[in-house]
Motif scaffolding. Sequence first.
Motif, PDB file in Angstrom:
ATOM      1  N   ASP A 189      21.540 -38.251   4.756  1.00  0.00           N
ATOM      2  CA  ASP A 189      22.727 -38.257   5.601  1.00  0.00           C
ATOM      3  C   ASP A 189      22.520 -37.372   6.826  1.00  0.00           C
ATOM      4  N   ARG A 190      21.905 -36.205   6.615  1.00  0.00           N
ATOM      5  CA  ARG A 190      21.645 -35.306   7.734  1.00  0.00           C
ATOM      6  C   ARG A 190      20.613 -35.921   8.676  1.00  0.00           C
ATOM      7  N   TRP A 245      20.133 -39.069   9.163  1.00  0.00           N
ATOM      8  CA  TRP A 245      20.811 -40.146   9.888  1.00  0.00           C
ATOM      9  C   TRP A 245      21.630 -39.577  11.043  1.00  0.00           C
ATOM     10  N   LEU A 246      22.343 -38.481  10.794  1.00  0.00           N
ATOM     11  CA  LEU A 246      23.150 -37.867  11.842  1.00  0.00           C
ATOM     12  C   LEU A 246      22.278 -37.369  12.991  1.00  0.00           C
ATOM     13  N   THR A 292      20.524 -40.586  14.862  1.00  0.00           N
ATOM     14  CA  THR A 292      21.447 -41.381  15.669  1.00  0.00           C
ATOM     15  C   THR A 292      22.095 -40.535  16.765  1.00  0.00           C
ATOM     16  N   GLY A 293      22.410 -39.285  16.442  1.00  0.00           N
ATOM     17  CA  GLY A 293      23.023 -38.412  17.442  1.00  0.00           C
ATOM     18  C   GLY A 293      22.115 -38.174  18.628  1.00  0.00           C
ATOM     19  N   VAL A 342      25.347 -32.223  15.880  1.00  0.00           N
ATOM     20  CA  VAL A 342      24.047 -32.308  15.219  1.00  0.00           C
ATOM     21  C   VAL A 342      23.579 -30.922  14.785  1.00  0.00           C
ATOM     22  N   ALA A 355      25.192 -29.653  11.550  1.00  0.00           N
ATOM     23  CA  ALA A 355      25.065 -30.475  10.352  1.00  0.00           C
ATOM     24  C   ALA A 355      24.505 -29.632   9.227  1.00  0.00           C
TER      25      ALA A 355
END
Length: 228
Positions: free
Chosen positions: A2-3, A5-6, A9-10, A215, A218
């Motif tokens: 999840d991190r 992905w953030l 994408t961020g 980001v 996170a």
Amino acid sequence: MDRDWLIGTGLAFVAGFVDAAAFVALAGLFTAHVTGNFVLIGAELVSTSSGVVSKLCALPAFILAVAATRLIALALERRGIAPLRCLLGLEAVVLAGFGAAGVSLAPFLSADSGPAVLVGMLGVTAMGIQNATGRLALGHLAATTVMTVNVTQAVLDVTDLLRGERGGGARTRARLRRMLPAVLAFAVGALAGAFGVAAWSFWCVIVPVSVLAAVMIAPEPVQDGSGA
């Protein structure tokens, strides 16, 4: 995951946003990937348009930003500090400077004026930091600034999956899960950056700076204590 992905994408959104906003506001200057400026320099030199100075300055500014990022990362590592958050913080500061300088100095008399070049080089520096950070601290993620390699790999992977690739299918799908969000986020960022700078001028840089802040904060993955 999840991190990751953030972060992926961020940062891709930030790169697309800044690249498009600078391209619109600064006579076609690419900030996220300087190779595009080489093509534009040739086009500018055989036409009557402006903006050559910024494009010529982009490469040395980019090189200096990457080298400085490397030295900062090494200094942090020698002190036992993970460099990722610090480098993202540095990028956010420089990117905020890019937006603030744009708000203060625009409108520009020409694309080759001192203020325009200064603002452009701040944008290039911020993206140079992001490029270097991707190589130094995020090597397991897809590239966030240049999408050509990502798109090429994604098409190859989709082609292999459609033809029923045997063996390695799980790796292919995992790679796609890394590539596609970055490509889509970059595209969304580019659209947002183009419309944002058209509507709000350099004030729109608040958006990518805010994404970088998200980001940065996170949370680290929670360890389950199992030793796995």
